[in-house]
Write an enzyme that holds these catalytic residues in place. Structure first.
Site, PDB file in Angstrom:
ATOM      1  N   THR A  94     -13.297  -7.809  -1.146  1.00  0.00           N
ATOM      2  CA  THR A  94     -12.825  -6.531  -1.683  1.00  0.00           C
ATOM      3  C   THR A  94     -13.876  -5.433  -1.719  1.00  0.00           C
ATOM      4  OG1 THR A  94     -13.179  -6.986  -4.050  1.00  0.00           O
ATOM      5  CG2 THR A  94     -11.099  -7.667  -3.128  1.00  0.00           C
ATOM      6  N   THR A 111      -8.807  -4.894   0.073  1.00  0.00           N
ATOM      7  CA  THR A 111      -9.376  -6.199   0.375  1.00  0.00           C
ATOM      8  C   THR A 111      -8.800  -6.839   1.628  1.00  0.00           C
ATOM      9  OG1 THR A 111      -9.759  -8.418  -0.553  1.00  0.00           O
ATOM     10  CG2 THR A 111      -7.670  -7.374  -1.074  1.00  0.00           C
ATOM     11  N   GLY A 163     -13.563 -10.569  -6.341  1.00  0.00           N
ATOM     12  CA  GLY A 163     -12.618 -11.647  -6.573  1.00  0.00           C
ATOM     13  C   GLY A 163     -12.213 -11.733  -8.028  1.00  0.00           C
TER      14      GLY A 163
END
Length: 565
Positions: free
Chosen positions: A381, A399, A468
């Protein structure tokens, strides 16, 4: 001349130092790569909207930061429209192909290893980024769609200079990247060595793809020869997936309602399911709202203790309940209910960590109790934040999931491995997992683009992060730094990272946070010290006697910058 100026800017910006706070009066963008920030700033200077700038920056990120995001993936975008006073949550999350089974990531009944599942076509979800940006542009765009892709097309044709971070990531992932012929030809020298820092890299294939998108809109990716190549790349070779051109043609973005909650004197708004980020951040803040966070040392053990405990409780709820609410019952209202969160806040002990944080029993829960989602990796991301001169605001997290996504390259861009964000186990002890895979379903995300509104209802902060599942802790800690500890944006994003991920309290290696480990372990926390290369991007807006003042900061752990006028 314009071509020369653009290329010179890219050369200069490739070496621009991260970590310097920006100050402006009219408009600002903070992005994870300086070339993307410059592309967005150029659009703002032409009178483009915050949404226009975000599109130009994202097109550039596809080129210069392919390890993190791109048109082969998805994004979640919060947008504040100053004229209509409307907040929208634009969902460009990928979806599972129609033929993908719930057991996609099981082998002989057991979950596959993460990279065994992620590398190749098996984990590729139907890309949603361009369809979402196109829909948002129809609602909020000012400049023509095609104009927004010009900087990235130019840079792809003329070349950009490989940054230190990109060179390091290519070397780190060389073995997996080499498996795909197109990725091998692009990311490695003719002799087979990974591209070095400073190498001038051209991507004519991406330039052609972006030119088609500029002329035809998102249809260029979802129909015709590019769609055919995507589906073929997913279904070929080892570890193939199930995507078809019908899956690509059928993708639709969703315009959702943001989730919001009050913290201190402000209103914090985030992204709803399929992201867990907005709900989890709001839960953490609600639990911390019962504590005197302002009185704590930001780098001390007590602050880390409370951030960790609130995060562990939020993750317990997240792992049981949060998923794509269009396909499974998700008790969002109950998870954010003030009475429920007040009861959860009573579990916080300033001296001792909970032995085993458990999910709560929120009100308005529908259906049988789902099984908890077993922990598994989440990666990748990038984030960008924008405020324009008219007062419009964008916070977008974007992402392709893991480093270089599925390591499958098509026409100059990488495909995502987003399906690995589903639970590999569709059920646990006979009960279905809420975030199990299903056709057309959006995998649960941790992305947490956030916009904060002041007491008068005006937007005062736009922020988000990469990382994440750690995004949730990064954003929550940064909000506390900004709202409780009175930090400026750059100081807030530069703080040593502290946060929960599932049941574990993580402390950033190589910083003062790591020194807190013995004390926090004494209090009963399971502690892990590790690198935490977050990727935060923050813009703050304030009214002063001299007029509007924008301040911005970008995480020094990456290459981002904040730029404005």
């Amino acid at each position: 001349m314009r071509r020369v100026i653009v290329i010179l800017l890219l050369v200069l910006l490739a070496a621009a130092p991260a970590g310097a706070q920006a100050v402006a009066k009219r408009h600002m963008i903070a992005a994870s790569h300086p070339a993307a920030a410059e592309a967005g700033l150029a659009v703002l200077r032409e009178g483009g909207s915050a949404l226009d700038a975000a599109i130009a920056a994202q097109a550039m990120l596809t080129l210069v930061e392919p390890q993190s995001s791109g048109i082969g993936g998805g994004a979640l975008l919060l947008h504040w429209d100053a004229r209509s006073q409307r907040l929208d949550a634009w969902d460009g999350r990928e979806t599972a192909p129609a033929a993908a089974p719930p057991t996609l990531f099981l082998r002989d009944g057991a979950p596959m290893a993460f990279h065994e599942a992620a590398v190749g076509g098996r984990a590729v979800g139907v890309p949603g980024l361009l369809r979402m940006l196109e829909a948002a542009h129809r609602a909020h765009g000012v400049l023509p769609w095609g104009r927004l892709f010009e900087p990235a097309i130019l840079a792809a044709e003329e070349g950009f200079f490989v940054s230190p971070r990109l060179a390091a990531r290519i070397a780190e992932d060389a073995e997996r990247l080499r498996r795909d012929p197109q990725a091998r030809a692009y990311f490695f020298l003719p002799e087979g060595e990974p591209l070095p820092e400073g190498h001038r890299l051209r991507n004519p294939a991406l330039a052609a793809t972006l030119r088609a998108v500029a002329e035809q809109g998102a249809d260029a990716l979802h129909y015709g020869p590019i769609a055919g190549d995507i589906a073929a790349a997913v279904r070929r070779g080892p570890n193939p997936g199930t995507m078809t051109t019908d899956d690509l043609a059928g993708y639709r973005p969703v315009r959702r309602q943001a989730v919001c909650g009050v913290y201190r004197a402000v209103t914090v708004c985030g992204f709803p399911p399929p992201s867990s980020g907005g709900v989890a951040v709001l839960q953490i803040l609600a639990l911390l709202g019962h504590q005197d966070m302002a009185g704590l040392e930001p780098r001390g053990a007590d602050a880390a203790h409370l951030l960790g405990e609130a995060g562990r409780l939020a993750f317990a709820d997240r792992n049981r309940y949060l998923a794509d609410a269009d396909q499974v019952p998700v008790p969002v209202r109950g998870l954010l209910d003030p009475v429920y969160l007040t009861l959860r806040a009573q579990l916080l002990d300033r001296d001792r960590a909970l032995a085993e944080p458990r999910a709560g029993n929120p009100p308005w829960r529908l259906g049988p109790l789902p099984a908890a989602h077993p922990p598994q990796p989440e990666h990748g991301t990038a984030h960008l934040s924008v405020m324009d001169a008219a007062g419009n605001v964008v916070a977008m997290t974007t992402t392709i999931e893991d480093l270089f996504g599925a390591r499958r390259m098509v026409r100059g861009f990488l495909l995502n491995n987003q399906l690995t964000d589903f639970s590999f186990l569709p059920e646990v002890e006979g009960r279905p997992v809420a975030n199990r895979l299903a056709p057309g379903k959006r995998p649960r995300s941790s992305m947490a683009p956030t916009i904060v509104f002041g007491p008068e209802g005006e937007p005062v902060l736009a922020l988000g992060s990469a990382g994440g599942a750690r995004i949730i802790g990064h954003v929550a800690q940064t909000l506390v730094a900004l709202l409780d500890w009175g930090m400026e944006p750059q100081a807030a994003v530069s703080l040593p990272r502290v946060g929960a991920r599932d049941d574990v309290l993580e402390l950033e290696a190589g910083t003062g946070a790591a020194a807190l480990a013995p004390e926090l372990e004494r209090r009963g926390f399971p502690v892990v010290v590790r690198p935490m290369t977050s990727g935060l991007a923050v813009i703050r807006a304030a009214r002063t006697p001299q007029g509007r003042r924008l301040t911005g900061g970008a995480d020094p752990r990456r290459e981002g910058v904040a730029l404005g006028d």
